[in-house]
Structure formats: C-alpha cells, structure tokens
Design a protein around this motif. Structure first.
Motif, PDB file in Angstrom:
ATOM      1  N   VAL A  23       7.019  -6.836  14.919  1.00  0.00           N
ATOM      2  CA  VAL A  23       7.308  -5.408  14.724  1.00  0.00           C
ATOM      3  C   VAL A  23       7.244  -5.054  13.235  1.00  0.00           C
ATOM      4  CG1 VAL A  23       9.080  -3.622  14.948  1.00  0.00           C
ATOM      5  CG2 VAL A  23       8.661  -5.195  16.842  1.00  0.00           C
ATOM      6  N   ALA A  24       7.788  -5.901  12.384  1.00  0.00           N
ATOM      7  CA  ALA A  24       7.721  -5.653  10.940  1.00  0.00           C
ATOM      8  C   ALA A  24       6.277  -5.645  10.456  1.00  0.00           C
ATOM      9  CB  ALA A  24       8.528  -6.706  10.180  1.00  0.00           C
ATOM     10  N   HIS A  25       5.465  -6.545  10.993  1.00  0.00           N
ATOM     11  CA  HIS A  25       4.047  -6.580  10.614  1.00  0.00           C
ATOM     12  C   HIS A  25       3.346  -5.302  11.073  1.00  0.00           C
ATOM     13  CE1 HIS A  25       4.995 -10.573   9.521  1.00  0.00           C
ATOM     14  NE2 HIS A  25       4.595 -11.194  10.621  1.00  0.00           N
ATOM     15  N   GLN A  26       3.681  -4.835  12.267  1.00  0.00           N
ATOM     16  CA  GLN A  26       3.080  -3.598  12.775  1.00  0.00           C
ATOM     17  C   GLN A  26       3.500  -2.406  11.920  1.00  0.00           C
ATOM     18  OE1 GLN A  26       0.724  -3.266  15.092  1.00  0.00           O
ATOM     19  NE2 GLN A  26       0.686  -1.098  14.528  1.00  0.00           N
ATOM     20  N   ARG A  27       4.745  -2.367  11.507  1.00  0.00           N
ATOM     21  CA  ARG A  27       5.215  -1.277  10.639  1.00  0.00           C
ATOM     22  C   ARG A  27       4.501  -1.310   9.289  1.00  0.00           C
ATOM     23  NH1 ARG A  27       6.246  -0.052  14.863  1.00  0.00           N
ATOM     24  NH2 ARG A  27       8.239   0.389  15.815  1.00  0.00           N
ATOM     25  N   LEU A  28       4.204  -2.512   8.806  1.00  0.00           N
ATOM     26  CA  LEU A  28       3.435  -2.655   7.570  1.00  0.00           C
ATOM     27  C   LEU A  28       2.043  -2.055   7.750  1.00  0.00           C
ATOM     28  CD1 LEU A  28       2.952  -3.760   4.719  1.00  0.00           C
ATOM     29  CD2 LEU A  28       2.459  -5.979   5.767  1.00  0.00           C
ATOM     30  N   ALA A  29       1.405  -2.359   8.865  1.00  0.00           N
ATOM     31  CA  ALA A  29       0.079  -1.792   9.138  1.00  0.00           C
ATOM     32  C   ALA A  29       0.152  -0.268   9.194  1.00  0.00           C
ATOM     33  CB  ALA A  29      -0.473  -2.353  10.450  1.00  0.00           C
ATOM     34  N   GLU A  30       1.169   0.247   9.853  1.00  0.00           N
ATOM     35  CA  GLU A  30       1.323   1.698   9.953  1.00  0.00           C
ATOM     36  C   GLU A  30       1.598   2.320   8.588  1.00  0.00           C
ATOM     37  OE1 GLU A  30       4.496   1.993  12.781  1.00  0.00           O
ATOM     38  OE2 GLU A  30       3.229   1.276  14.437  1.00  0.00           O
ATOM     39  N   ALA A  31       2.449   1.690   7.802  1.00  0.00           N
ATOM     40  CA  ALA A  31       2.762   2.222   6.471  1.00  0.00           C
ATOM     41  C   ALA A  31       1.511   2.245   5.607  1.00  0.00           C
ATOM     42  CB  ALA A  31       3.865   1.389   5.811  1.00  0.00           C
ATOM     43  N   PHE A  32       0.785   1.136   5.576  1.00  0.00           N
ATOM     44  CA  PHE A  32      -0.410   1.132   4.741  1.00  0.00           C
ATOM     45  C   PHE A  32      -1.435   2.131   5.251  1.00  0.00           C
ATOM     46  CE2 PHE A  32      -4.610  -0.262   3.360  1.00  0.00           C
ATOM     47  CZ  PHE A  32      -4.428  -0.086   2.000  1.00  0.00           C
ATOM     48  N   GLY A  33      -1.551   2.276   6.560  1.00  0.00           N
ATOM     49  CA  GLY A  33      -2.461   3.284   7.101  1.00  0.00           C
ATOM     50  C   GLY A  33      -2.128   4.679   6.598  1.00  0.00           C
ATOM     51  N   THR A  34      -0.859   4.943   6.406  1.00  0.00           N
ATOM     52  CA  THR A  34      -0.413   6.231   5.871  1.00  0.00           C
ATOM     53  C   THR A  34      -0.612   6.306   4.357  1.00  0.00           C
ATOM     54  OG1 THR A  34       1.225   6.436   7.623  1.00  0.00           O
ATOM     55  CG2 THR A  34       1.580   7.774   5.652  1.00  0.00           C
ATOM     56  N   TRP A  35      -0.394   5.194   3.675  1.00  0.00           N
ATOM     57  CA  TRP A  35      -0.423   5.157   2.209  1.00  0.00           C
ATOM     58  C   TRP A  35      -1.799   4.943   1.600  1.00  0.00           C
ATOM     59  CZ3 TRP A  35       3.942   0.976   1.761  1.00  0.00           C
ATOM     60  CH2 TRP A  35       5.167   1.557   2.096  1.00  0.00           C
ATOM     61  N   GLU A  36      -2.734   4.424   2.366  1.00  0.00           N
ATOM     62  CA  GLU A  36      -3.984   3.949   1.772  1.00  0.00           C
ATOM     63  C   GLU A  36      -4.734   5.014   0.981  1.00  0.00           C
ATOM     64  OE1 GLU A  36      -7.660   3.851   3.600  1.00  0.00           O
ATOM     65  OE2 GLU A  36      -6.879   4.141   5.608  1.00  0.00           O
ATOM     66  N   TYR A  37      -4.760   6.238   1.473  1.00  0.00           N
ATOM     67  CA  TYR A  37      -5.481   7.303   0.780  1.00  0.00           C
ATOM     68  C   TYR A  37      -4.993   7.431  -0.661  1.00  0.00           C
ATOM     69  CZ  TYR A  37      -7.219  11.977  -0.304  1.00  0.00           C
ATOM     70  OH  TYR A  37      -7.838  13.036  -0.902  1.00  0.00           O
ATOM     71  N   ASP A  38      -3.682   7.502  -0.825  1.00  0.00           N
ATOM     72  CA  ASP A  38      -3.120   7.644  -2.174  1.00  0.00           C
ATOM     73  C   ASP A  38      -3.304   6.383  -3.002  1.00  0.00           C
ATOM     74  OD1 ASP A  38      -2.003  10.337  -2.003  1.00  0.00           O
ATOM     75  OD2 ASP A  38      -0.649   9.470  -0.528  1.00  0.00           O
ATOM     76  N   LEU A  39      -3.006   5.234  -2.421  1.00  0.00           N
ATOM     77  CA  LEU A  39      -3.098   3.985  -3.188  1.00  0.00           C
ATOM     78  C   LEU A  39      -4.515   3.703  -3.658  1.00  0.00           C
ATOM     79  CD1 LEU A  39      -0.659   1.704  -1.167  1.00  0.00           C
ATOM     80  CD2 LEU A  39      -0.312   2.648  -3.462  1.00  0.00           C
ATOM     81  N   LEU A  40      -5.508   3.990  -2.825  1.00  0.00           N
ATOM     82  CA  LEU A  40      -6.888   3.760  -3.250  1.00  0.00           C
ATOM     83  C   LEU A  40      -7.322   4.738  -4.338  1.00  0.00           C
ATOM     84  CD1 LEU A  40      -8.561   2.789   0.126  1.00  0.00           C
ATOM     85  CD2 LEU A  40      -8.273   1.334  -1.881  1.00  0.00           C
ATOM     86  N   ARG A  41      -6.601   5.818  -4.505  1.00  0.00           N
ATOM     87  CA  ARG A  41      -6.836   6.753  -5.608  1.00  0.00           C
ATOM     88  C   ARG A  41      -5.945   6.424  -6.797  1.00  0.00           C
ATOM     89  NH1 ARG A  41      -4.960  11.752  -3.410  1.00  0.00           N
ATOM     90  NH2 ARG A  41      -5.308  12.542  -5.487  1.00  0.00           N
ATOM     91  N   ASP A  42      -5.221   5.293  -6.715  1.00  0.00           N
ATOM     92  CA  ASP A  42      -4.286   4.873  -7.762  1.00  0.00           C
ATOM     93  C   ASP A  42      -3.141   5.857  -7.946  1.00  0.00           C
ATOM     94  OD1 ASP A  42      -5.472   2.437  -8.271  1.00  0.00           O
ATOM     95  OD2 ASP A  42      -6.775   3.230  -9.830  1.00  0.00           O
ATOM     96  N   ASP A  43      -2.675   6.417  -6.836  1.00  0.00           N
ATOM     97  CA  ASP A  43      -1.507   7.291  -6.840  1.00  0.00           C
ATOM     98  C   ASP A  43      -0.397   6.634  -6.033  1.00  0.00           C
ATOM     99  OD1 ASP A  43      -2.703   9.356  -8.298  1.00  0.00           O
ATOM    100  OD2 ASP A  43      -3.480  10.330  -6.489  1.00  0.00           O
ATOM    101  N   LEU A  44       0.822   6.956  -6.350  1.00  0.00           N
ATOM    102  CA  LEU A  44       1.964   6.530  -5.557  1.00  0.00           C
ATOM    103  C   LEU A  44       1.926   7.315  -4.243  1.00  0.00           C
ATOM    104  CD1 LEU A  44       4.459   4.667  -5.844  1.00  0.00           C
ATOM    105  CD2 LEU A  44       5.711   6.653  -6.671  1.00  0.00           C
ATOM    106  N   PRO A  45       2.168   6.672  -3.110  1.00  0.00           N
ATOM    107  CA  PRO A  45       1.990   7.363  -1.829  1.00  0.00           C
ATOM    108  C   PRO A  45       3.162   8.237  -1.385  1.00  0.00           C
ATOM    109  CG  PRO A  45       2.491   5.071  -1.432  1.00  0.00           C
ATOM    110  CD  PRO A  45       2.374   5.236  -2.930  1.00  0.00           C
ATOM    111  N   TRP A  46       4.043   8.565  -2.278  1.00  0.00           N
ATOM    112  CA  TRP A  46       5.112   9.508  -1.961  1.00  0.00           C
ATOM    113  C   TRP A  46       5.431  10.284  -3.225  1.00  0.00           C
ATOM    114  CZ3 TRP A  46       6.070   4.151  -1.475  1.00  0.00           C
ATOM    115  CH2 TRP A  46       6.762   3.580  -2.541  1.00  0.00           C
ATOM    116  N   ARG A  47       6.027  11.433  -3.029  1.00  0.00           N
ATOM    117  CA  ARG A  47       6.391  12.284  -4.155  1.00  0.00           C
ATOM    118  C   ARG A  47       7.743  11.846  -4.705  1.00  0.00           C
ATOM    119  NH1 ARG A  47       1.917  12.559  -3.921  1.00  0.00           N
ATOM    120  NH2 ARG A  47       0.715  14.052  -2.755  1.00  0.00           N
ATOM    121  N   THR A  48       7.894  11.939  -5.997  1.00  0.00           N
ATOM    122  CA  THR A  48       9.169  11.627  -6.630  1.00  0.00           C
ATOM    123  C   THR A  48       9.689  12.885  -7.311  1.00  0.00           C
ATOM    124  OG1 THR A  48       8.182  10.910  -8.710  1.00  0.00           O
ATOM    125  CG2 THR A  48       8.478   9.227  -7.013  1.00  0.00           C
TER     126      THR A  48
END
Length: 109
Positions: A23-48
């Motif tokens: 389940v933790a591995h699946q959540r990692l896949a889901e998180a990266f699927g959500t974050w990848e757009y920002d991370l591949l642009r060298d941005d943090l994937p959430w607003r601060t």
C-alpha cells in the motif's frame, strides 16, 4: 502542509522510507504521478506560504534525491507502469539531457 508546519521534509521522508508495505508503494506511485509535472519542471509540487525560493529549491532537491534513491525499487515491486519509472529516471538528468531523452513525455512541461 506537514512540511510547511514542521519546517522540514527530512522526517517525513525518513518515515516514508520505513513504510514498506505494498500500500505504501502504491501511494508512492500515486504521489509521484501527481507530482511529476512539477518535479520534471524543477518545481516543488506543492505551494508554500512562508518559504523563500531558495528554501523551496532545497526541499525540491531533497524530495527528488529521495525519489531517485527509493522509488525505482519500490515501484518495481508493485509492477508500476514502466513510463512512471522512466519519468523518475528523468529527474536524475540535467534539464537539457532530460528534454532530449527519448523517454521525455510528449506532453508539455
């Protein structure tokens, strides 16, 4: 929210590293699927709210380094989509090489 409230990412990544269930591995896949757009642009994937650009960059680099070290093995264990693994691999490349890689996603970043 946890990162902002605690002013750090390291404790959360350490906790995530110890969570080794499917389940933790699946959540990692889901998180990266959500974050990848920002991370591949060298941005943090959430607003601060209170961090400077330099502080955000430190967090992004820490998250990216953790993903490069931990994610590939964990995602292979659950049979994750090979395209997801390629996008994680791309994080380890400098931007020009990343964009020229034959596995660069065909959607615009």
């Amino acid at each position: 929210m946890l990162v902002e409230a605690s002013a750090g990412l390291d404790r959360w990544l350490r906790a995530w590293a110890t969570a080794t269930s499917p389940v933790a591995h699946q959540r990692l896949a889901e998180a990266f699927g959500t974050w990848e757009y920002d991370l591949l642009r060298d941005d943090l994937p959430w607003r601060t709210w209170s961090l400077t650009d330099d502080e955000e960059e430190v967090l992004r680099a820490e998250l990216t380094g953790w993903l490069l070290q931990h994610a590939p093995t964990r995602l292979r264990m659950i049979g994750a989509d090979p395209d997801l693994l390629d996008r994680i691999r791309l994080l380890g490349l400098p931007c020009p090489a990343r964009w020229d890689d034959p596995h660069w996603p065909d959607h615009a970043y």
